[in-house]
Write a protein that holds these residues in place. Structure first.
Motif, PDB file in Angstrom:
ATOM      1  N   ASN A 179      -0.168  33.165   7.112  1.00 52.46           N
ATOM      2  CA  ASN A 179       0.200  34.116   6.066  1.00 52.46           C
ATOM      3  C   ASN A 179      -0.899  35.118   5.705  1.00 52.46           C
ATOM      4  O   ASN A 179      -0.912  35.656   4.597  1.00 52.46           O
ATOM      5  N   ARG A 180      -1.806  35.345   6.625  1.00 56.18           N
ATOM      6  CA  ARG A 180      -2.852  36.350   6.378  1.00 56.18           C
ATOM      7  C   ARG A 180      -2.359  37.712   6.877  1.00 56.18           C
ATOM      8  O   ARG A 180      -1.914  37.829   8.023  1.00 56.18           O
ATOM      9  N   PRO A 181      -2.429  38.739   6.028  1.00 55.27           N
ATOM     10  CA  PRO A 181      -1.959  40.062   6.468  1.00 55.27           C
ATOM     11  C   PRO A 181      -2.957  40.706   7.433  1.00 55.27           C
ATOM     12  O   PRO A 181      -4.111  40.283   7.505  1.00 55.27           O
ATOM     13  N   ALA A 229     -17.612  29.546   5.725  1.00 55.07           N
ATOM     14  CA  ALA A 229     -16.617  30.317   6.474  1.00 55.07           C
ATOM     15  C   ALA A 229     -15.600  30.984   5.552  1.00 55.07           C
ATOM     16  O   ALA A 229     -15.253  30.447   4.508  1.00 55.07           O
ATOM     17  N   PHE A 230     -15.146  32.164   5.972  1.00 56.24           N
ATOM     18  CA  PHE A 230     -14.163  32.881   5.147  1.00 56.24           C
ATOM     19  C   PHE A 230     -12.877  33.159   5.927  1.00 56.24           C
ATOM     20  O   PHE A 230     -12.191  34.144   5.684  1.00 56.24           O
ATOM     21  N   CYS A 231     -12.551  32.258   6.870  1.00 55.77           N
ATOM     22  CA  CYS A 231     -11.360  32.458   7.703  1.00 55.77           C
ATOM     23  C   CYS A 231     -10.070  32.542   6.881  1.00 55.77           C
ATOM     24  O   CYS A 231      -9.131  33.243   7.271  1.00 55.77           O
ATOM     25  N   SER A 232     -10.014  31.828   5.747  1.00 49.75           N
ATOM     26  CA  SER A 232      -8.745  31.757   5.028  1.00 49.75           C
ATOM     27  C   SER A 232      -8.286  33.129   4.536  1.00 49.75           C
ATOM     28  O   SER A 232      -7.097  33.325   4.311  1.00 49.75           O
ATOM     29  N   SER A 233      -9.230  34.066   4.401  1.00 50.13           N
ATOM     30  CA  SER A 233      -8.809  35.404   3.965  1.00 50.13           C
ATOM     31  C   SER A 233      -9.069  36.454   5.051  1.00 50.13           C
ATOM     32  O   SER A 233      -9.092  37.647   4.763  1.00 50.13           O
ATOM     33  N   CYS A 234      -9.235  36.026   6.279  1.00 49.77           N
ATOM     34  CA  CYS A 234      -9.614  36.978   7.341  1.00 49.77           C
ATOM     35  C   CYS A 234      -8.413  37.824   7.773  1.00 49.77           C
ATOM     36  O   CYS A 234      -7.428  37.307   8.292  1.00 49.77           O
ATOM     37  N   ASN A 235      -8.527  39.121   7.535  1.00 54.19           N
ATOM     38  CA  ASN A 235      -7.402  40.016   7.825  1.00 54.19           C
ATOM     39  C   ASN A 235      -7.762  41.060   8.886  1.00 54.19           C
ATOM     40  O   ASN A 235      -7.233  42.151   8.892  1.00 54.19           O
ATOM     41  N   ALA A 267      -8.457  42.601  12.811  1.00 53.92           N
ATOM     42  CA  ALA A 267      -8.233  42.587  14.249  1.00 53.92           C
ATOM     43  C   ALA A 267      -9.312  43.442  14.890  1.00 53.92           C
ATOM     44  O   ALA A 267      -9.891  44.317  14.235  1.00 53.92           O
ATOM     45  N   ARG A 268      -9.596  43.176  16.146  1.00 53.53           N
ATOM     46  CA  ARG A 268     -10.643  43.913  16.852  1.00 53.53           C
ATOM     47  C   ARG A 268     -10.098  44.434  18.171  1.00 53.53           C
ATOM     48  O   ARG A 268      -9.492  43.688  18.935  1.00 53.53           O
ATOM     49  N   LEU A 269     -10.362  45.715  18.399  1.00 57.42           N
ATOM     50  CA  LEU A 269      -9.895  46.353  19.630  1.00 57.42           C
ATOM     51  C   LEU A 269     -11.135  46.729  20.445  1.00 57.42           C
ATOM     52  O   LEU A 269     -11.989  47.480  19.972  1.00 57.42           O
ATOM     53  N   THR A 273      -7.957  38.664  18.021  1.00 63.32           N
ATOM     54  CA  THR A 273      -7.592  38.309  16.656  1.00 63.32           C
ATOM     55  C   THR A 273      -8.677  37.480  15.973  1.00 63.32           C
ATOM     56  O   THR A 273      -8.510  37.055  14.830  1.00 63.32           O
ATOM     57  N   CYS A 274      -9.803  37.260  16.676  1.00 61.61           N
ATOM     58  CA  CYS A 274     -10.935  36.538  16.078  1.00 61.61           C
ATOM     59  C   CYS A 274     -12.215  36.964  16.788  1.00 61.61           C
ATOM     60  O   CYS A 274     -12.212  37.195  18.000  1.00 61.61           O
ATOM     61  N   LEU A 275     -13.305  37.040  16.025  1.00 61.15           N
ATOM     62  CA  LEU A 275     -14.612  37.425  16.581  1.00 61.15           C
ATOM     63  C   LEU A 275     -15.083  36.440  17.645  1.00 61.15           C
ATOM     64  O   LEU A 275     -15.878  36.775  18.514  1.00 61.15           O
ATOM     65  N   PHE A 276     -14.598  35.223  17.569  1.00 58.98           N
ATOM     66  CA  PHE A 276     -15.062  34.181  18.487  1.00 58.98           C
ATOM     67  C   PHE A 276     -14.005  33.838  19.535  1.00 58.98           C
ATOM     68  O   PHE A 276     -13.984  32.738  20.079  1.00 58.98           O
ATOM     69  N   ALA A 277     -13.134  34.806  19.793  1.00 56.68           N
ATOM     70  CA  ALA A 277     -12.032  34.553  20.728  1.00 56.68           C
ATOM     71  C   ALA A 277     -12.541  34.359  22.159  1.00 56.68           C
ATOM     72  O   ALA A 277     -13.592  34.869  22.543  1.00 56.68           O
ATOM     73  N   LYS A 307       1.621  35.181  15.694  1.00 56.68           N
ATOM     74  CA  LYS A 307       1.271  33.887  16.308  1.00 56.68           C
ATOM     75  C   LYS A 307      -0.169  33.479  16.018  1.00 56.68           C
ATOM     76  O   LYS A 307      -0.611  32.413  16.447  1.00 56.68           O
ATOM     77  N   ARG A 308      -0.930  34.342  15.358  1.00 62.17           N
ATOM     78  CA  ARG A 308      -2.377  34.111  15.189  1.00 62.17           C
ATOM     79  C   ARG A 308      -2.660  32.850  14.358  1.00 62.17           C
ATOM     80  O   ARG A 308      -2.184  32.703  13.237  1.00 62.17           O
ATOM     81  N   LYS A 309      -3.485  31.959  14.940  1.00 61.73           N
ATOM     82  CA  LYS A 309      -3.850  30.731  14.218  1.00 61.73           C
ATOM     83  C   LYS A 309      -5.371  30.593  14.112  1.00 61.73           C
ATOM     84  O   LYS A 309      -5.872  29.511  13.822  1.00 61.73           O
ATOM     85  N   ASP A 310      -6.132  31.670  14.368  1.00 59.85           N
ATOM     86  CA  ASP A 310      -7.591  31.568  14.444  1.00 59.85           C
ATOM     87  C   ASP A 310      -8.223  31.131  13.127  1.00 59.85           C
ATOM     88  O   ASP A 310      -7.881  31.628  12.062  1.00 59.85           O
ATOM     89  N   LYS A 311      -9.174  30.214  13.236  1.00 60.40           N
ATOM     90  CA  LYS A 311     -10.026  29.825  12.099  1.00 60.40           C
ATOM     91  C   LYS A 311     -11.294  29.178  12.671  1.00 60.40           C
ATOM     92  O   LYS A 311     -11.715  28.101  12.277  1.00 60.40           O
ATOM     93  N   TYR A 312     -11.882  29.907  13.607  1.00 55.46           N
ATOM     94  CA  TYR A 312     -13.007  29.372  14.369  1.00 55.46           C
ATOM     95  C   TYR A 312     -14.134  28.875  13.480  1.00 55.46           C
ATOM     96  O   TYR A 312     -14.684  27.787  13.686  1.00 55.46           O
ATOM     97  N   SER A 313     -14.514  29.687  12.473  1.00 58.10           N
ATOM     98  CA  SER A 313     -15.694  29.295  11.673  1.00 58.10           C
ATOM     99  C   SER A 313     -15.444  28.027  10.867  1.00 58.10           C
ATOM    100  O   SER A 313     -16.354  27.232  10.653  1.00 58.10           O
ATOM    101  N   ILE A 314     -14.205  27.846  10.421  1.00 52.96           N
ATOM    102  CA  ILE A 314     -13.880  26.617   9.695  1.00 52.96           C
ATOM    103  C   ILE A 314     -14.000  25.417  10.632  1.00 52.96           C
ATOM    104  O   ILE A 314     -14.468  24.353  10.249  1.00 52.96           O
TER     105      ILE A 314
HETATM  106 FE1  SF4 Z   1     -11.872  35.697  11.091  1.00 53.61          FE
HETATM  107 FE2  SF4 Z   1     -12.314  34.314  13.324  1.00 53.61          FE
HETATM  108 FE3  SF4 Z   1     -14.365  34.985  11.716  1.00 53.61          FE
HETATM  109 FE4  SF4 Z   1     -12.602  33.105  10.954  1.00 53.61          FE
HETATM  110  S1  SF4 Z   1     -14.003  32.967  12.667  1.00 53.61           S
HETATM  111  S2  SF4 Z   1     -13.415  34.813   9.689  1.00 53.61           S
HETATM  112  S3  SF4 Z   1     -10.693  33.934  11.847  1.00 53.61           S
HETATM  113  S4  SF4 Z   1     -13.024  36.392  12.851  1.00 53.61           S
END
Ligand code: SF4
Ligand code: SAM
Ligand code: SF4
Length: 339
Positions: free
Chosen positions: A12-14, A262-268, A270-272, A280-284, A313-320
């Protein structure tokens, strides 16, 4: 913007913030980002025809803003000012109906040359990276012996044309934690907000180790000991830097604590990347090829639908989950994904 245009991910993150890397090349070789041993003369940087053109970036930006709810765009790299005529791109993006904010992250050394045209093109803000005020140390961190004065000149050039400025300092244990106080004092005096960034495990080239992370808590204690500070409210929900002010003043600093808090819960965000891959995540480990879609005969609606599907479909929360990730996996390099 109309609420219906917002897209949400699995948690549910925009989608609000888009970072666009315009080149993977850089005139620095910062040890924590593009170590010279790895990013040498034979490194396979992207070729010209692999990069998205400015027309393609403008088209995608328009879709992100007008159909998907993005409000802020940041131009980054590599070093974005190394791409020819980047002010033209700023000018195109800043004219898109519905955009709230356009900013750039740069190492600053080309700002004396380009600040005026960037401002005239519609750029509002720059984040300028500087990790030390000591020439010898800074020269070895940037891997090219570039002196501190080259960046300070860039900061002055940006200020002179009226760009809003923030300074980014990556803090790494054993590298520059002793520069926290000199940097804080200097930029407090100058009137620019300084933001401390924890050393992050982006990519696989920078020899990251948790032991080298000088944490947000340590950064705050270091400053508080000399110049007392207190926390202040975020400017907006999802702001990545935690804000503090020097007690009794409205002078502030920020800390970006991707590792220790970590602040993944509010991460809105995208990176191109410069070659049109959406992450959809810095650590993809991998992204989604939008260049292939944009170069075939797809309508804007089809592009918007494809991106919506990716974001939904994004489920990223790498830092958490960082501490649970025991095995090292392949990650995208910072110079490619853009920070
Ligand atoms: Fe966003 Fe990924 Fe960083 Fe979490 S780890 S804040 S989802 S970029
Ligand atoms: N070249 C520009 C610059 O340095 O500002 C823009 C791109 S750079 C990748 C974006 C930001 O990421 C910079 O502020 C840089 O200091 C930061 N950065 C790079 N590698 C990092 C790492 N491993 N940990 C934390 N921040 C990092
Ligand atoms: Fe270049 Fe910025 Fe990476 Fe330093 S942090 S190597 S300036 S892209």
């Amino acid at each position: 913007m109309n609420e219906n245009e917002t897209v949400y991910d699995y948690f549910n993150r925009p989608l609000r913030d888009l970072r666009i890397s315009v080149t993977d090349k850089c005139n620095f070789r910062c040890t924590y980002c593009m170590p010279a041993e790895i990013f040498g003369p034979d490194y396979p940087f992207l070729k010209r025809n692999e990069l998205l053109s400015y027309e393609e970036i403008e088209r995608l930006s328009t879709i992100f803003i007008q159909s998907l709810g993005v409000q802020k765009i940041r131009i980054t790299g590599g070093e974005p000012l190394m791409r020819k005529d980047v002010a033209t791109l700023i000018s195109r993006i800043s004219k898109i109906n519905g955009i709230d904010d356009i900013a750039m992250t740069t190492n600053g050394v080309l700002l004396p040359k380009y600040a005026k045209e960037l401002k005239e093109a519609g750029l509002k803000r720059v984040s300028i990276s500087l990790d030390s005020l000591d020439d010898h140390l800074f020269g070895s961190i940037n891997g090219r012996g570039v002196p501190v004065s080259a960046v300070l000149d860039g900061i002055d050039a940006a200020a002179a044309v009226g760009l809003k400025i923030k300074i980014n300092m990556v803090v790494k244990r054993g590298m520059n934690e002793h520069e926290i106080i000199p940097m804080a004092k200097y930029f407090r005096e100058k009137g620019h907000i300084l933001r401390f960034i924890e050393f992050m495990d982006v990519g696989n080239s920078n020899q990251w180790n948790l032991k080298d992370v000088f944490s947000k808590k340590e950064i705050i204690e270091t400053i508080h000991h000399v110049m007392p500070i207190e926390p202040i409210e975020p400017n907006y929900p999802g702001e990545v830097a935690t804000r503090y002010r020097y007690i009794g003043t409205d002078e502030e600093i920020g800390v970006i604590s991707s590792v220790s808090d970590a602040f993944c819960s509010s991460c809105n965000r995208a990176r191109l990347s410069a070659n049109g891959t959406l992450y959809t995540c810095l650590f993809a480990s991998k992204g989604h090829d939008l260049r292939e879609i944009i170069r075939s005969t797809h309508s804007d609606q089809e592009l918007a639908d494809a991106i919506t599907e990716i974001w939904n479909k994004r489920k990223d929360k790498y830092s958490i989950d960082r501490s649970k990730n025991k095995t090292e996996r392949k990650k995208i390099e910072m110079s490619h994904i853009g920070g």
